[in-house]
Motif scaffolding. Sequence first.
Motif, PDB file in Angstrom:
ATOM      1  N   MET A 117       0.846  -1.189   0.000  1.00  0.00           N
ATOM      2  CA  MET A 117       0.000   0.000   0.000  1.00  0.00           C
ATOM      3  C   MET A 117       0.879   1.236   0.000  1.00  0.00           C
ATOM      4  O   MET A 117       1.905   1.280   0.674  1.00  0.00           O
ATOM      5  N   THR A 118       0.462   2.215  -0.743  1.00  0.00           N
ATOM      6  CA  THR A 118       1.179   3.494  -0.761  1.00  0.00           C
ATOM      7  C   THR A 118       0.781   4.296   0.474  1.00  0.00           C
ATOM      8  O   THR A 118      -0.244   4.013   1.103  1.00  0.00           O
ATOM      9  N   PRO A 119       1.573   5.299   0.841  1.00  0.00           N
ATOM     10  CA  PRO A 119       1.192   6.149   1.971  1.00  0.00           C
ATOM     11  C   PRO A 119      -0.194   6.784   1.794  1.00  0.00           C
ATOM     12  O   PRO A 119      -0.945   6.924   2.758  1.00  0.00           O
ATOM     13  N   GLU A 120      -0.532   7.143   0.573  1.00  0.00           N
ATOM     14  CA  GLU A 120      -1.848   7.732   0.304  1.00  0.00           C
ATOM     15  C   GLU A 120      -2.961   6.711   0.539  1.00  0.00           C
ATOM     16  O   GLU A 120      -4.023   7.044   1.068  1.00  0.00           O
ATOM     17  N   GLU A 121      -2.724   5.460   0.122  1.00  0.00           N
ATOM     18  CA  GLU A 121      -3.734   4.416   0.332  1.00  0.00           C
ATOM     19  C   GLU A 121      -3.911   4.105   1.814  1.00  0.00           C
ATOM     20  O   GLU A 121      -5.037   3.923   2.284  1.00  0.00           O
ATOM     21  N   LEU A 122      -2.808   4.064   2.560  1.00  0.00           N
ATOM     22  CA  LEU A 122      -2.901   3.854   4.001  1.00  0.00           C
ATOM     23  C   LEU A 122      -3.680   4.976   4.668  1.00  0.00           C
ATOM     24  O   LEU A 122      -4.503   4.739   5.557  1.00  0.00           O
ATOM     25  N   LYS A 123      -3.430   6.191   4.229  1.00  0.00           N
ATOM     26  CA  LYS A 123      -4.150   7.342   4.791  1.00  0.00           C
ATOM     27  C   LYS A 123      -5.634   7.259   4.463  1.00  0.00           C
ATOM     28  O   LYS A 123      -6.487   7.541   5.305  1.00  0.00           O
ATOM     29  N   GLU A 124      -5.959   6.823   3.252  1.00  0.00           N
ATOM     30  CA  GLU A 124      -7.363   6.705   2.845  1.00  0.00           C
ATOM     31  C   GLU A 124      -8.074   5.623   3.646  1.00  0.00           C
ATOM     32  O   GLU A 124      -9.209   5.803   4.077  1.00  0.00           O
ATOM     33  N   ILE A 125      -7.415   4.495   3.877  1.00  0.00           N
ATOM     34  CA  ILE A 125      -8.038   3.383   4.601  1.00  0.00           C
ATOM     35  C   ILE A 125      -8.206   3.694   6.079  1.00  0.00           C
ATOM     36  O   ILE A 125      -9.269   3.476   6.656  1.00  0.00           O
ATOM     37  N   THR A 126      -7.148   4.208   6.702  1.00  0.00           N
ATOM     38  CA  THR A 126      -7.192   4.453   8.142  1.00  0.00           C
ATOM     39  C   THR A 126      -7.824   5.784   8.499  1.00  0.00           C
ATOM     40  O   THR A 126      -8.327   5.960   9.603  1.00  0.00           O
ATOM     41  N   GLY A 127      -7.763   6.737   7.581  1.00  0.00           N
ATOM     42  CA  GLY A 127      -8.248   8.074   7.880  1.00  0.00           C
ATOM     43  C   GLY A 127      -7.248   8.874   8.697  1.00  0.00           C
ATOM     44  O   GLY A 127      -7.580   9.933   9.221  1.00  0.00           O
ATOM     45  N   LEU A 128      -6.027   8.356   8.812  1.00  0.00           N
ATOM     46  CA  LEU A 128      -4.992   8.980   9.631  1.00  0.00           C
ATOM     47  C   LEU A 128      -3.738   9.198   8.797  1.00  0.00           C
ATOM     48  O   LEU A 128      -3.416   8.408   7.914  1.00  0.00           O
ATOM     49  N   SER A 129      -2.987  10.272   9.126  1.00  0.00           N
ATOM     50  CA  SER A 129      -1.783  10.544   8.353  1.00  0.00           C
ATOM     51  C   SER A 129      -0.504  10.201   9.111  1.00  0.00           C
ATOM     52  O   SER A 129       0.519   9.941   8.487  1.00  0.00           O
ATOM     53  N   ARG A 130      -0.528  10.202  10.434  1.00  0.00           N
ATOM     54  CA  ARG A 130       0.676   9.880  11.205  1.00  0.00           C
ATOM     55  C   ARG A 130       0.899   8.371  11.210  1.00  0.00           C
ATOM     56  O   ARG A 130      -0.029   7.584  11.408  1.00  0.00           O
ATOM     57  N   HIS A 131       2.165   7.977  11.018  1.00  0.00           N
ATOM     58  CA  HIS A 131       2.502   6.553  10.942  1.00  0.00           C
ATOM     59  C   HIS A 131       2.157   5.823  12.237  1.00  0.00           C
ATOM     60  O   HIS A 131       1.631   4.711  12.209  1.00  0.00           O
ATOM     61  N   SER A 132       2.442   6.416  13.370  1.00  0.00           N
ATOM     62  CA  SER A 132       2.156   5.756  14.648  1.00  0.00           C
ATOM     63  C   SER A 132       0.659   5.559  14.838  1.00  0.00           C
ATOM     64  O   SER A 132       0.210   4.531  15.369  1.00  0.00           O
ATOM     65  N   LYS A 133      -0.132   6.510  14.401  1.00  0.00           N
ATOM     66  CA  LYS A 133      -1.596   6.393  14.525  1.00  0.00           C
ATOM     67  C   LYS A 133      -2.144   5.342  13.552  1.00  0.00           C
ATOM     68  O   LYS A 133      -3.114   4.651  13.863  1.00  0.00           O
ATOM     69  N   GLN A 134      -1.533   5.223  12.387  1.00  0.00           N
ATOM     70  CA  GLN A 134      -1.956   4.194  11.448  1.00  0.00           C
ATOM     71  C   GLN A 134      -1.691   2.804  12.025  1.00  0.00           C
ATOM     72  O   GLN A 134      -2.539   1.914  11.941  1.00  0.00           O
ATOM     73  N   ALA A 135      -0.506   2.626  12.634  1.00  0.00           N
ATOM     74  CA  ALA A 135      -0.184   1.335  13.259  1.00  0.00           C
ATOM     75  C   ALA A 135      -1.138   1.058  14.421  1.00  0.00           C
ATOM     76  O   ALA A 135      -1.585  -0.077  14.607  1.00  0.00           O
ATOM     77  N   GLU A 136      -1.468   2.087  15.191  1.00  0.00           N
ATOM     78  CA  GLU A 136      -2.424   1.931  16.296  1.00  0.00           C
ATOM     79  C   GLU A 136      -3.805   1.561  15.773  1.00  0.00           C
ATOM     80  O   GLU A 136      -4.514   0.749  16.370  1.00  0.00           O
ATOM     81  N   TRP A 137      -4.189   2.122  14.629  1.00  0.00           N
ATOM     82  CA  TRP A 137      -5.476   1.792  14.017  1.00  0.00           C
ATOM     83  C   TRP A 137      -5.546   0.309  13.666  1.00  0.00           C
ATOM     84  O   TRP A 137      -6.559  -0.340  13.916  1.00  0.00           O
ATOM     85  N   PHE A 138      -4.484  -0.235  13.097  1.00  0.00           N
ATOM     86  CA  PHE A 138      -4.455  -1.663  12.771  1.00  0.00           C
ATOM     87  C   PHE A 138      -4.537  -2.506  14.050  1.00  0.00           C
ATOM     88  O   PHE A 138      -5.187  -3.540  14.074  1.00  0.00           O
ATOM     89  N   ARG A 139      -3.885  -2.055  15.111  1.00  0.00           N
ATOM     90  CA  ARG A 139      -3.911  -2.788  16.375  1.00  0.00           C
ATOM     91  C   ARG A 139      -5.329  -2.806  16.961  1.00  0.00           C
ATOM     92  O   ARG A 139      -5.821  -3.844  17.380  1.00  0.00           O
ATOM     93  N   THR A 140      -6.004  -1.664  16.969  1.00  0.00           N
ATOM     94  CA  THR A 140      -7.346  -1.612  17.553  1.00  0.00           C
ATOM     95  C   THR A 140      -8.401  -2.224  16.635  1.00  0.00           C
ATOM     96  O   THR A 140      -9.351  -2.832  17.112  1.00  0.00           O
ATOM     97  N   THR A 141      -8.229  -2.082  15.336  1.00  0.00           N
ATOM     98  CA  THR A 141      -9.233  -2.597  14.398  1.00  0.00           C
ATOM     99  C   THR A 141      -9.124  -4.099  14.190  1.00  0.00           C
ATOM    100  O   THR A 141     -10.136  -4.803  14.182  1.00  0.00           O
ATOM    101  N   PHE A 142      -7.900  -4.606  14.040  1.00  0.00           N
ATOM    102  CA  PHE A 142      -7.711  -6.012  13.716  1.00  0.00           C
ATOM    103  C   PHE A 142      -7.007  -6.808  14.807  1.00  0.00           C
ATOM    104  O   PHE A 142      -6.895  -8.026  14.709  1.00  0.00           O
TER     105      PHE A 142
END
Length: 83
Positions: free
Chosen positions: A6-31
């Motif tokens: 996934m590109t950074p833009e795709e990760l931002k679109e899926i998670t709704g977050l732009s910070r890398h740490s928040k994206q990783a946290e989103w995966f932890r809480t979601t999955f």
Amino acid sequence: MENRLMTPEELKEITGLSRHSKQAEWFRTTFGIDIVRSSDGRPVVTWALYEALLARRAGLTPAANPSPPERPKVYPLNRDRKK
């Protein structure tokens, strides 16, 4: 399934977050998983992984450790022999 990262833009679109740490946290809480991160902290996620996580969350894949089938009860034979 696609093994493309996934590109950074795709990760931002899926998670709704732009910070890398928040994206990783989103995966932890979601999955409920800790995803692999690159040396700069960016999440490294393939589309195949994301689709598999979605399928697991939707209940479309079997459990990782399914319980074994229940075994029938076995009773000892008590033969009383009188002499």
